[in-house]
Design an enzyme around this catalytic site. Structure first.
Site, PDB file in Angstrom:
ATOM      1  N   ASN A 119     116.141 107.482  87.248  1.00  0.00           N
ATOM      2  CA  ASN A 119     115.221 106.706  86.699  1.00  0.00           C
ATOM      3  C   ASN A 119     115.386 105.324  87.669  1.00  0.00           C
ATOM      4  O   ASN A 119     114.157 104.900  88.135  1.00  0.00           O
ATOM      5  CB  ASN A 119     115.818 106.152  85.650  1.00  0.00           C
ATOM      6  CG  ASN A 119     115.082 105.015  84.641  1.00  0.00           C
ATOM      7  OD1 ASN A 119     114.291 104.211  85.368  1.00  0.00           O
ATOM      8  ND2 ASN A 119     115.571 104.666  83.419  1.00  0.00           N
ATOM      9  N   ASP A 120     116.631 104.810  88.088  1.00  0.00           N
ATOM     10  CA  ASP A 120     116.469 103.500  88.958  1.00  0.00           C
ATOM     11  C   ASP A 120     116.129 103.902  90.220  1.00  0.00           C
ATOM     12  O   ASP A 120     116.154 102.719  91.009  1.00  0.00           O
ATOM     13  CB  ASP A 120     117.987 102.813  88.597  1.00  0.00           C
ATOM     14  CG  ASP A 120     118.587 102.425  87.273  1.00  0.00           C
ATOM     15  OD1 ASP A 120     117.280 101.932  86.354  1.00  0.00           O
ATOM     16  OD2 ASP A 120     119.593 102.109  86.907  1.00  0.00           O
ATOM     17  N   ILE A 121     116.266 105.117  90.738  1.00  0.00           N
ATOM     18  CA  ILE A 121     115.933 105.169  92.277  1.00  0.00           C
ATOM     19  C   ILE A 121     114.208 105.579  92.169  1.00  0.00           C
ATOM     20  O   ILE A 121     113.785 105.658  93.264  1.00  0.00           O
ATOM     21  CB  ILE A 121     116.537 106.490  92.635  1.00  0.00           C
ATOM     22  CG1 ILE A 121     116.123 107.657  91.902  1.00  0.00           C
ATOM     23  CG2 ILE A 121     117.926 106.172  92.717  1.00  0.00           C
ATOM     24  CD1 ILE A 121     116.859 108.877  92.678  1.00  0.00           C
ATOM     25  N   GLN A 144     113.681 102.966  97.244  1.00  0.00           N
ATOM     26  CA  GLN A 144     113.052 103.573  96.215  1.00  0.00           C
ATOM     27  C   GLN A 144     112.405 104.890  96.681  1.00  0.00           C
ATOM     28  O   GLN A 144     111.950 104.697  97.885  1.00  0.00           O
ATOM     29  CB  GLN A 144     112.054 102.865  95.193  1.00  0.00           C
ATOM     30  CG  GLN A 144     112.719 101.752  94.552  1.00  0.00           C
ATOM     31  CD  GLN A 144     113.599 101.887  93.301  1.00  0.00           C
ATOM     32  OE1 GLN A 144     113.322 102.915  92.679  1.00  0.00           O
ATOM     33  NE2 GLN A 144     114.850 101.547  93.339  1.00  0.00           N
ATOM     34  N   ALA A 186     121.055 100.568  85.578  1.00  0.00           N
ATOM     35  CA  ALA A 186     120.869  99.293  85.849  1.00  0.00           C
ATOM     36  C   ALA A 186     120.339  98.430  84.590  1.00  0.00           C
ATOM     37  O   ALA A 186     120.125  97.251  84.620  1.00  0.00           O
ATOM     38  CB  ALA A 186     119.968  99.169  87.022  1.00  0.00           C
TER      39      ALA A 186
END
Lengths: 465, 534
Positions: free
Chosen positions: A393-395, A413, A434
């Site tokens: 997700n956060d990447i 990203q 995050a």
């Protein structure tokens, strides 16, 4: 008892072999040979050490080695690859513990003939080694607990924790003064106070960090374990310990740095406060074209994959949690058999320790030469038909690239949104560690394929025939 | 009370851009604002009123009520005297917020008028050049459009192909394009000229842009003197000494005659543009050559430029257009609107709207706050060279965005001398007081750290997990410390501690090497067969 010069040469040889062991890891072909170098180096080191100890108490040496070896081998042969982070954490803790033992024992039984400055330096070395060792030990044990799910992974934030840390650190330094100052019966007490407080510090520090920051913690503790070994080397005037400790220490330091860079955060920022604890900044909610997420079913995904020429799979921690790597690997084989080019894109901080995803994929028989790093992967995502995001997700958050108000702004990203279509396998639309919403979910070319990673990939496998 | 954003039509002649597209309006409506736009706003940019209405705006015929009803007024150009003699600044509601280009350095009268209205004014041309503010930077997005359009204009005035072509009648060589100043506009011009197939060379006084220029496939023109002095305090070029300027001119005299198209982009905000291309150089060019002067509005980089006009000098066409962005109105409006909506990320939605002077970006843009003069903003605490590599010596108006990396370098730049100084001090202390044996160990330690540092950087990232487990194994070397302690004559306590150390270290050694071997066995290359895990 062997001559001192021979011992030194033996240690030198062992040190070179250790360096070779690390250098071997520069690519997969030489890595295994490197590991053998390491083993040979260790055998030489132990043999030389036994050689220089005139009156070794054999039983006291052999017994623990046999016991330790049994535990180590059993453990190493059964540990699942998903649990590697825990294993590394607990091995870090052993080094810390070993350093504490060695320092205590050197304190109780100091080398003969120390005078003046030498005595002072020896005392300082004992003290510092106990501090670093104890901190490494408790910190690693907590990290082990968190990674293994025995302790809740969420950061535990004590009010006034920075002040608390400072006070504890102050007392540790303060107690060192009388300890180094003069010989007295109270010295053992000062040293134990030091051990206790440093242990508390390590515990508290790791308790306050959690989730996606764990790769940094694991590498940092790895680094500490090296410094603890190096400090023990100073204490025992043993160059091999110093060299090895320095190698391990720098290795952990570099890994920590790489991990921090992978999140675009400074080390201090990771240690002092997680994302969850920062003021959220201007949340981008409503700022982007949010709209509705498009939820799709198996058939549509299969059709998209079948029609694709190039598919990039982006695995995240969610894949590890669900144990989906084997299913993903089989899916890869099927697609490749059908003539689809499949590649993997790995973010440096995906998973819970550096390189974690690579090991999981290797375990599942994915060839390492179709696994790309972030930069390489980003270059070709534009020519990709389907980007399949499994449990990440956060990447893969476009806001990190173009919304300066999001807390993860600037974090590199994997730019899956450049692919013609993005398919995200995920349980829900909830934000990742995050805590920032991901506008990728709502983009026009994004399909949400809801569910458990393993189940969904198995569904794809069943339907693709 | 609901906040209303007003967007009046632009009244400046030739201005075809708009400050808000239907997309911008749509975002505002989602954020809870009410929006009124003047009818005919988007005519110049081919955006019909209907599109604004669909996005949720109220389309209003009467400009004055758009002005008067707006709590926040957004437009492209600074308010000006209208054709009916009234000044737009007078139409602004008391205490409203105005967001537009302002050019505060040259518009003091306007600012006085706005101050009388108690207005809060954010100047879109004063966006601070920091990473956070990049998404708001109108100058930079407009510059990139101007750079593109400059090449298109040049191509349409040039009598030949840009790229090399081969036909049955024979072949023609590519055009030679020279770009002076490699800021945002310059780089956009380079990229566009390359796309058309021309050969491109570029000059900039800042040596740091060389790689950017080359990455676009252009040749970077070197001065044959050291260029260290080119970038001075705060990224602004140091005053160029005469020798430097002479070398620069010599370079131009040599290069310009062999050039078909010259594009100059050197402008200093608030000052006259430097003359870089003299009449003599123009005369040396082949007839039919084209010069596009992007600095025409502030006097031009070319001596023969006539601001706003296309003119001819000794057979060379000189384009001094000042409306290049309006010649690409739809694209320019799109960028402008995006910049404006990005600005609202800093200002908040309808419920949380606040012009927060504490915010660095907002403070930098702020000209007036409720009628109080706020311009220029205070100097940033520590302006550093790498923070603003922009307006440079020979005078670039715009620049490439300062990369985050630059800021990091900057930080280490300050920390490094301190670190070195304290390391030296510590070493001297150790050298003075510590016994020789300690210093010897220290030497080994420091050298080993360096070796480790070098070796570990070579480790491929896919093997980071095995790296950690193998370092676990070799840090089991602490076993040596344990073995040394377990001697016949040792006390019970020492024996126990030593044995315990040997025990935990053994787990590390055996466990670490074993698991590493197991892991490495799993990594297999394509076609090397299924190398099983165990």
């Amino acid at each position: 008892m062997i001559p001192e010069s021979l011992a030194t040469v033996g240690y030198l040889f062992a040190a070179i072999l250790f360096i070779q062991a690390l250098a071997g890891l520069s690519n997969q072909e030489t890595a295994r040979r490197g590991n053998i170098y390491g083993i040979v180096g260790m055998v030489i080191a132990i043999a030389v050490t036994i050689g220089i100890v005139a009156d070794l108490a054999w039983a006291w040496a052999i017994g623990p080695v046999v016991a330790g070896a049994t535990i180590g081998v059993l453990w190493a042969s059964t540990v699942p690859m998903t649990s590697m982070p825990q294993m590394v954490a607990i091995l870090n803790s052993f080094v810390g513990l070993g350093a504490v033992f060695v320092s205590y024992s050197s304190f109780l039984d100091p080398p003969a003939g120390l005078t003046g400055v030498e005595q002072t330096i020896h005392d300082i070395e004992v003290y510092v080694d106990v501090t670093v060792g104890a901190l490494t030990f408790t910190g690693s044990v907590i990290a082990y607990g968190k990674l293994g799910g025995m302790i809740r992974s969420q950061p535990v934030l004590v009010p006034g924790r920075h002040l608390l840390n400072l006070v504890v650190l102050g007392v540790v330094v303060g107690a060192g003064v009388p300890f180094v100052g003069e010989m007295s019966a109270a010295n053992l007490m000062w040293l134990s106070l030091n051990a206790g407080l440093a242990g508390l510090l390590g515990l508290h520090m790791v308790m306050a960090i959690g989730g996606a920051d764990m790769p940094v913690v694991v590498s940092l503790l790895n680094s500490y374990s090296g410094w603890a070994a190096a400090a023990a080397g100073f204490l025992l005037s043993n160059d091999l310990l110093i060299i090895t400790g320095a190698l391990v220490g720098s290795s952990g330091a570099i890994l920590s740095y790489i991990m921090c860079r992978g999140m675009n955060r400074s080390l201090t920022n990771v240690i002092l406060g997680g994302w969850g604890t920062q003021a959220g900044g201007g949340s981008s909610e409503g700022g982007e074209d949010q709209g509705d997420a498009t939820s799709v079913e198996t058939d549509e995904v299969v059709q998209a994959l079948r029609g694709a020429e190039r598919v990039v799979i982006v695995p995240g921690y969610g894949m590890a949690v669900a144990g989906a790597q084997h299913a993903v690997s089989r899916l890869t084989d099927k697609l490749r058999d059908a003539g689809v080019e499949v590649r993997f894109a790995i973010h440096p901080v995906a998973g819970r320790m550096p390189g974690h995803m690579n090991v999981l994929l290797a375990e599942a028989d994915v060839p390492y030469d179709i696994v790309d790093e972030l930069e390489v992967a980003n270059r070709s995502l534009g020519e990709t038909d389907v980007a399949l995001v499994v449990g990440a997700n956060d990447i893969v958050n476009p806001d990190a690239v173009d919304d300066p108000s999001t807390p993860i702004y600037g974090m590199p990203q994997i730019e899956v949104w450049n692919a013609k279509r993005v398919v995200i396998v995920k349980r829900s639309l909830s934000p990742g560690y995050a805590g920032v919403p991901n506008p990728l979910f709502y983009r026009d070319n994004t399909w949400m394929y809801f569910g458990d990673a393993t189940d969904r990939v198995e569904d794809l496998l069943a339907a693709i025939d | 009370m609901v906040m209303r954003i007003g967007v009046p039509a632009e009244t400046a002649p030739g201005e075809r851009r708009v400050a808000a597209t239907p997309r911008t309006v749509d975002l505002w409506i989602r954020d809870g604002f009410e929006v009124s736009v003047e009818s005919g706003l988007g005519d110049g940019a081919d955006i019909p009123d209907e599109a604004y209405r669909e996005a949720g705006a109220d389309v209003i015929d009467d400009a004055e009520s758009v002005w008067a009803d707006a709590d926040i007024l957004v437009k492209v150009r600074a308010p000006r005297q209208r054709s009916d003699g009234r000044h737009e600044a007078g139409l602004l509601a008391e205490g409203a917020v105005l967001i537009s280009l302002i050019d505060p350095a040259r518009n003091e009268d306007l600012i006085d008028m706005l101050a009388e209205r108690g207005a809060t004014v954010l100047a879109l041309d004063q966006v601070p050049r920091i990473t956070r503010a990049q998404s708001v930077d109108v100058l930079s997005s407009m510059a990139s459009i101007a750079g593109y359009r400059a090449v298109i204009e040049a191509a349409s005035h040039y009598g030949r192909f840009f790229g090399a072509r081969s036909t049955a009648a024979g072949s023609s060589p590519p055009a030679e394009v020279m770009v002076i100043g490699a800021g945002v506009a310059g780089l956009a011009a380079i990229a566009t000229a390359r796309e058309l197939g021309a050969q491109v060379k570029a000059f900039d006084v800042r040596p740091t842009v060389e790689t950017e220029v080359e990455s676009l496939g252009a040749r970077f023109l070197e001065l044959d003197i050291p260029r260290e002095g080119a970038e001075g305090e705060g990224g602004y070029a140091a005053e160029m000494d005469d020798a430097f300027i002479e070398k620069e001119m010599e370079l131009f005299r040599r290069e310009v005659p062999e050039t078909d198209i010259v594009i100059t982009t050197a402008a200093i905000p608030g000052k006259a543009a430097p003359t870089l291309v003299t009449n003599e150089m123009v005369a040396s060019m082949r007839p039919g050559s084209v010069i596009v002067d992007l600095a025409a509005e502030t006097g031009g980089n070319c001596e023969a430029t006539e601001s706003g006009e296309a003119s001819e000098f000794e057979g060379v066409q000189i384009l001094g257009f000042t409306d290049l962005t309006s010649r690409l109105p739809t694209q320019a409006s799109d960028y402008f609107g995006r910049n404006v909506s990005n600005l609202f990320r800093f200002l908040g939605d309808a419920d949380g709207f606040e012009v927060d002077a504490e915010d660095e970006v907002i403070r930098g843009m702020m000209v007036l706050e409720r009628g109080q003069d706020r311009w220029p903003p205070p100097e940033p605490a520590a302006p550093s060279p790498s923070d603003e590599p922009s307006e440079s010596a020979a005078e670039q108006a715009e620049t490439s965005a300062p990369a985050p990396a630059a800021q990091q370098e900057d930080r280490t730049g300050l920390a490094l001398p301190v670190a070195i100084a304290s390391a030296v001090a510590l070493l001297v202390l150790i050298g003075l007081y510590a016994p020789a044996s300690f210093v010897q160990h220290l030497t080994v330690f420091v050298l080993a750290c360096f070796v480790g540092w070098r070796v570990i950087w070579d480790v491929t990232s896919s093997l980071h997990t095995p790296l950690m487990s193998v370092t676990n194994a070799i840090s089991g070397i602490i076993i040596v410390g344990g073995i040394i302690q377990v001697t016949q004559g040792a006390s019970w306590a020492t024996l126990l501690l030593g044995a315990a150390a040997v025990f935990v270290a053994s787990i590390n050694i055996f466990g670490g090497f074993w698991v590493t071997q197991r892991m490495l066995g799993m990594f297999r290359a394509e076609g090397s067969g299924k190398g099983g895990g165990q």
